[in-house]
Write an enzyme that holds these catalytic residues in place. Sequence first.
Site, PDB file in Angstrom:
ATOM      1  N   SER A   8       0.884  -1.179  -0.074  1.00 52.57           N
ATOM      2  CA  SER A   8      -0.002  -0.055   0.125  1.00 52.57           C
ATOM      3  C   SER A   8       0.899   1.249  -0.007  1.00 52.57           C
ATOM      4  O   SER A   8       1.830   1.196  -0.751  1.00 52.57           O
ATOM      5  CB  SER A   8      -0.974   0.007   1.221  1.00 52.57           C
ATOM      6  OG  SER A   8      -1.771   1.080   1.307  1.00 52.57           O
ATOM      7  N   TYR A  19      -6.070   8.360  -5.979  1.00 50.43           N
ATOM      8  CA  TYR A  19      -5.054   7.066  -5.220  1.00 50.43           C
ATOM      9  C   TYR A  19      -5.439   6.752  -4.022  1.00 50.43           C
ATOM     10  O   TYR A  19      -5.133   5.643  -3.737  1.00 50.43           O
ATOM     11  CB  TYR A  19      -3.845   7.989  -5.560  1.00 50.43           C
ATOM     12  CG  TYR A  19      -2.335   7.218  -5.171  1.00 50.43           C
ATOM     13  CD1 TYR A  19      -2.170   6.076  -5.951  1.00 50.43           C
ATOM     14  CD2 TYR A  19      -1.737   7.374  -3.995  1.00 50.43           C
ATOM     15  CE1 TYR A  19      -1.091   5.236  -5.639  1.00 50.43           C
ATOM     16  CE2 TYR A  19      -0.732   6.904  -3.782  1.00 50.43           C
ATOM     17  CZ  TYR A  19      -0.303   5.518  -4.663  1.00 50.43           C
ATOM     18  OH  TYR A  19       1.028   4.991  -4.234  1.00 50.43           O
ATOM     19  N   LYS A  50      -6.135   3.043  -2.255  1.00 50.69           N
ATOM     20  CA  LYS A  50      -5.321   2.602  -1.165  1.00 50.69           C
ATOM     21  C   LYS A  50      -6.172   2.633   0.169  1.00 50.69           C
ATOM     22  O   LYS A  50      -6.000   1.607   0.857  1.00 50.69           O
ATOM     23  CB  LYS A  50      -4.184   3.521  -0.784  1.00 50.69           C
ATOM     24  CG  LYS A  50      -3.261   3.380  -2.138  1.00 50.69           C
ATOM     25  CD  LYS A  50      -2.619   2.146  -2.532  1.00 50.69           C
ATOM     26  CE  LYS A  50      -1.573   2.136  -3.559  1.00 50.69           C
ATOM     27  NZ  LYS A  50      -0.814   0.783  -3.868  1.00 50.69           N
TER      28      LYS A  50
END
Length: 207
Positions: free
Chosen positions: A66, A80, A84
């Site tokens: 991650s 993004y 994650k």
Amino acid sequence: MPSPSWAGSTWVVNNAGYGLFGAAEELTDEQVRHHIDTNLVGSIQVARAALPHLRAQGGGRIVQISTYGGQATHPGATLYHASKWGIEGFMESLAQEVAPFGIGVTIVEPGGARTGFRSTGARLAAPLAAYDGTPAAMVRGIKNAPLSPGDPAKMAEEIIAAAQRPGPLRLVLGSDAYTFVRDALAARLAEIETQKESAAATDVPAA
């Protein structure tokens, strides 16, 4: 419940993903779908495909790559972060599901590392003039940002070492990652603590 055996079992290193940066409004529908399909759905499907094999061998470990951005956020990285945070929630829940089979999960949260991620791996949305000079626009300079502090070789060594011992669920790598994650968690906890009474006020009254 089987006794976990990290060292003698298969490890699945799940590193499906790339960086897509830009304000949320700057992203196209196609970029949104492709990024989520790769970073989130791709990682989920890799884990799902591996689980039958790990169960059959009596244990193992899924190492999910991650980022500290799975716990802390910056403007200009909305999608993004979404990918994650999503995979971290999936993996945290999965760890509880597969523990009875001797399967461990490690979520790796590295900070900036001296790889080609920024210079060649990062993709940028087409800029909108409306965001010029705003915090979200700062991400446009990611390819020319100063060198990151993280040493990729040292990070890899620590991932390998961590995969051979029980815990932690989240492996933070890099001084920048530690600072960002610590500060983000402290701020969230402080905000939640102020709501203890107002949260309880929405309960059904005790009989």
